[in-house]
Design a protein around this motif. Structure first.
Motif, PDB file in Angstrom:
ATOM      1  N   CYS A 105       0.425  -0.736   0.084  1.00 48.13           N
ATOM      2  CA  CYS A 105      -0.228  -0.302  -0.252  1.00 48.13           C
ATOM      3  C   CYS A 105       0.911   1.176   0.260  1.00 48.13           C
ATOM      4  CB  CYS A 105      -0.809  -0.337   1.117  1.00 48.13           C
ATOM      5  SG  CYS A 105      -1.977  -1.479   0.870  1.00 48.13           S
ATOM      6  N   GLY A 106       1.412   1.537   0.400  1.00 41.48           N
ATOM      7  CA  GLY A 106       3.044   2.503   0.553  1.00 41.48           C
ATOM      8  C   GLY A 106       3.737   3.464   1.815  1.00 41.48           C
ATOM      9  N   PRO A 107       3.775   3.997   1.626  1.00 36.25           N
ATOM     10  CA  PRO A 107       4.518   4.573   3.258  1.00 36.25           C
ATOM     11  C   PRO A 107       4.117   6.231   2.742  1.00 36.25           C
ATOM     12  CG  PRO A 107       6.539   4.858   1.305  1.00 36.25           C
ATOM     13  CD  PRO A 107       4.986   4.016   0.429  1.00 36.25           C
ATOM     14  N   ALA A 108       4.022   6.784   4.000  1.00 33.06           N
ATOM     15  CA  ALA A 108       3.833   7.960   3.874  1.00 33.06           C
ATOM     16  C   ALA A 108       4.518   8.661   3.165  1.00 33.06           C
ATOM     17  CB  ALA A 108       3.512   9.000   6.052  1.00 33.06           C
ATOM     18  N   PRO A 109       4.504  10.063   2.461  1.00 40.90           N
ATOM     19  CA  PRO A 109       5.298  10.848   2.106  1.00 40.90           C
ATOM     20  C   PRO A 109       6.194  11.829   3.400  1.00 40.90           C
ATOM     21  CG  PRO A 109       3.285  11.935   1.180  1.00 40.90           C
ATOM     22  CD  PRO A 109       3.198  10.595   1.946  1.00 40.90           C
ATOM     23  N   ASP A 110       5.944  11.551   4.404  1.00 40.15           N
ATOM     24  CA  ASP A 110       6.134  12.796   5.198  1.00 40.15           C
ATOM     25  C   ASP A 110       6.179  11.399   6.676  1.00 40.15           C
ATOM     26  OD1 ASP A 110       3.656  12.643   6.242  1.00 40.15           O
ATOM     27  OD2 ASP A 110       3.481  14.678   4.804  1.00 40.15           O
ATOM     28  N   ARG A 111       5.491  12.606   8.025  1.00 42.99           N
ATOM     29  CA  ARG A 111       6.113  11.905   9.130  1.00 42.99           C
ATOM     30  C   ARG A 111       4.296  11.142   9.212  1.00 42.99           C
ATOM     31  NH1 ARG A 111       9.620  14.843   9.948  1.00 42.99           N
ATOM     32  NH2 ARG A 111      11.867  13.941  10.422  1.00 42.99           N
ATOM     33  N   ASP A 114      -1.031   9.153   9.827  1.00 41.84           N
ATOM     34  CA  ASP A 114      -2.327   9.055  10.277  1.00 41.84           C
ATOM     35  C   ASP A 114      -3.272   9.098   8.321  1.00 41.84           C
ATOM     36  OD1 ASP A 114      -2.989   7.553  11.952  1.00 41.84           O
ATOM     37  OD2 ASP A 114      -2.620   9.415  13.326  1.00 41.84           O
ATOM     38  N   GLN A 115      -2.521  10.795   7.777  1.00 43.37           N
ATOM     39  CA  GLN A 115      -2.486  10.820   6.857  1.00 43.37           C
ATOM     40  C   GLN A 115      -2.614  10.056   5.178  1.00 43.37           C
ATOM     41  OE1 GLN A 115      -4.865  13.884   6.330  1.00 43.37           O
ATOM     42  NE2 GLN A 115      -5.077  12.230   4.022  1.00 43.37           N
ATOM     43  N   ALA A 116      -1.342   9.201   5.373  1.00 41.10           N
ATOM     44  CA  ALA A 116      -1.124   7.853   4.225  1.00 41.10           C
ATOM     45  C   ALA A 116      -1.566   6.737   4.374  1.00 41.10           C
ATOM     46  CB  ALA A 116       0.562   7.477   4.971  1.00 41.10           C
ATOM     47  N   ARG A 117      -2.574   6.756   6.058  1.00 42.09           N
ATOM     48  CA  ARG A 117      -3.333   5.707   5.902  1.00 42.09           C
ATOM     49  C   ARG A 117      -4.647   6.041   4.950  1.00 42.09           C
ATOM     50  NH1 ARG A 117      -0.822   3.632  11.454  1.00 42.09           N
ATOM     51  NH2 ARG A 117       0.187   1.792  10.319  1.00 42.09           N
ATOM     52  N   LYS A 118      -5.136   7.351   5.531  1.00 46.13           N
ATOM     53  CA  LYS A 118      -6.711   8.125   4.563  1.00 46.13           C
ATOM     54  C   LYS A 118      -6.457   7.750   3.313  1.00 46.13           C
ATOM     55  CE  LYS A 118      -7.249  10.218   8.536  1.00 46.13           C
ATOM     56  NZ  LYS A 118      -7.942  11.867   9.074  1.00 46.13           N
ATOM     57  N   TRP A 119      -5.253   8.273   2.654  1.00 44.30           N
ATOM     58  CA  TRP A 119      -4.706   7.964   1.510  1.00 44.30           C
ATOM     59  C   TRP A 119      -4.340   6.964   0.764  1.00 44.30           C
ATOM     60  CZ3 TRP A 119      -0.083  11.912   1.743  1.00 44.30           C
ATOM     61  CH2 TRP A 119      -0.473  13.153   1.769  1.00 44.30           C
ATOM     62  N   VAL A 120      -3.970   5.715   1.488  1.00 46.22           N
ATOM     63  CA  VAL A 120      -4.776   4.461   1.085  1.00 46.22           C
ATOM     64  C   VAL A 120      -6.089   3.994   1.166  1.00 46.22           C
ATOM     65  CG1 VAL A 120      -3.940   2.324   1.845  1.00 46.22           C
ATOM     66  CG2 VAL A 120      -2.677   3.079   1.894  1.00 46.22           C
ATOM     67  N   LEU A 143       2.183  -5.720   5.344  1.00 47.08           N
ATOM     68  CA  LEU A 143       3.909  -5.843   5.675  1.00 47.08           C
ATOM     69  C   LEU A 143       4.099  -5.125   6.930  1.00 47.08           C
ATOM     70  CD1 LEU A 143       3.465  -5.623   2.665  1.00 47.08           C
ATOM     71  CD2 LEU A 143       5.763  -3.754   2.547  1.00 47.08           C
ATOM     72  N   HIS A 144       5.415  -6.622   7.844  1.00 49.40           N
ATOM     73  CA  HIS A 144       5.475  -6.347   9.136  1.00 49.40           C
ATOM     74  C   HIS A 144       6.124  -5.049   8.662  1.00 49.40           C
ATOM     75  CE1 HIS A 144       8.606  -6.361  11.967  1.00 49.40           C
ATOM     76  NE2 HIS A 144       7.861  -7.640  11.863  1.00 49.40           N
ATOM     77  N   PRO A 145       5.640  -4.306  10.400  1.00 53.88           N
ATOM     78  CA  PRO A 145       6.012  -2.942  11.053  1.00 53.88           C
ATOM     79  C   PRO A 145       7.404  -2.965  10.922  1.00 53.88           C
ATOM     80  CG  PRO A 145       4.780  -4.200  12.649  1.00 53.88           C
ATOM     81  CD  PRO A 145       5.685  -5.158  11.533  1.00 53.88           C
ATOM     82  N   MET A 146       8.338  -3.447  10.424  1.00 53.80           N
ATOM     83  CA  MET A 146       9.554  -2.873  10.240  1.00 53.80           C
ATOM     84  C   MET A 146       9.860  -2.265   8.377  1.00 53.80           C
ATOM     85  SD  MET A 146      12.021  -6.065   9.813  1.00 53.80           S
ATOM     86  CE  MET A 146      11.837  -7.202   7.741  1.00 53.80           C
ATOM     87  N   TYR A 147       8.815  -2.185   7.803  1.00 52.72           N
ATOM     88  CA  TYR A 147       8.219  -1.586   6.508  1.00 52.72           C
ATOM     89  C   TYR A 147       7.333  -0.081   6.792  1.00 52.72           C
ATOM     90  CZ  TYR A 147      10.594  -6.614   4.142  1.00 52.72           C
ATOM     91  OH  TYR A 147      11.415  -7.181   4.781  1.00 52.72           O
ATOM     92  N   ALA A 148       7.000  -0.205   7.579  1.00 54.32           N
ATOM     93  CA  ALA A 148       5.973   0.822   7.707  1.00 54.32           C
ATOM     94  C   ALA A 148       7.389   2.363   6.704  1.00 54.32           C
ATOM     95  CB  ALA A 148       6.076   1.185   8.846  1.00 54.32           C
ATOM     96  N   GLY A 149       8.227   2.849   7.505  1.00 54.76           N
ATOM     97  CA  GLY A 149       8.694   3.425   6.410  1.00 54.76           C
ATOM     98  C   GLY A 149       9.118   3.937   5.515  1.00 54.76           C
TER      99      GLY A 149
END
Length: 272
Positions: A105-111, A114-120, A143-149
């Protein structure tokens, strides 16, 4: 899993990254692997039409196409560009003869995670009608949490279930990859929750020490994951489709592909 169950074995193409699509198809035929999961970057070498023709002529079945997703981006125009790439991925899946597009689904473009999850969620909502028109289901893969970034802000099966439950199972479901979910204390409850909505099941192992964050997966049975237990839970939840062996590991990529497939079949029979 017994040798007789090898009819469910699918080679996820990333396991033999050293092979192009033609070589992977020929390898599956030599080793009597009935399914293949195709990666989009492997299609580019031959083009979509030729890739689809090679697979059809081989008699192989396509378990999924990897990957769509990567929805979050800093600007609306970038997000629209990502969505249009997902439209292309849907068309590719349909042309290749699979009904499942895996979403990373992709990472956040910034920090702002929560907004990134809404965009997903917004991206999936916009993609669903187009995918449905093409007979393609969207499989949300946590994906495993180590890939959240850097890869995905969807990190638990619970999150994926919550997103998928907004839709009919014929539109959106989840993909269970043991490497990504094995650690989750709520895993088996969430597998049960996903009953009827599981679109894919991927196996590898969590080896110690992990050799690399991205290229760190091992062969089934070489690590700490209860693969057989997870497989049985997924089956109780109604998933009886192909099982993809998806191993991302440089040392495995450095080996001859035929040696890798020989070991894949052995480990699959013993540990899945």
């Amino acid at each position: 899993m017994s040798q007789g169950a090898l009819d469910r074995l699918s080679l996820n193409q990333i396991t033999t990254e050293q092979w192009n699509l033609k070589e992977a198809i020929e390898g599956c035929i030599r080793h009597e692997v009935p399914w293949i999961s195709v990666w989009r970057h492997k299609i580019e070498e031959f083009g979509l039409a030729e890739s689809a023709r090679m697979i059809k002529d081989s008699g192989l079945k396509v378990s999924s196409l990897c990957r769509g997703g990567m929805f979050p981006a800093a600007t609306a125009s970038e997000r629209q560009g990502r969505l249009e790439d997902n439209f292309r991925a849907v068309e590719e899946a349909a042309e290749l003869g699979t009904d499942t597009l895996v979403l990373v689904c992709g990472p956040a473009p910034d920090r702002d995670i929560d907004q990134a999850r809404k965009w997903v969620e917004e991206g999936i909502e916009k993609l669903v009608p187009f995918a449905e028109q093409h007979g393609v289901k969207l499989g949300i893969e946590p994906l495993h949490p180590m890939y959240a970034g850097d890869r995905s802000v969807v990190n638990t099966l619970g999150q994926a279930n919550q997103m998928a439950e907004k839709y009919n199972p014929s539109q959106v479901g989840v993909v269970v990859d043991v490497f990504h979910v094995w650690w989750d204390p709520d895993l088996y409850n969430q597998i049960t929750r996903a009953t009827g909505k599981i679109l894919g099941f991927h196996v590898s192992d969590w080896i110690l020490p992990v050799p690399d964050i991205f290229k760190g997966r091992g062969m089934m049975g070489d690590g700490v994951i209860e693969i057989n237990r997870i497989r049985q839970a997924v089956e109780r939840a109604g998933y009886l489709g192909p099982i993809e062996v998806e191993i991302i590991n440089q040392s495995i990529w450095d080996r001859p592909g035929d040696d890798v497939l020989t070991e894949v079949k052995q480990k699959f029979a013993e540990h899945v």
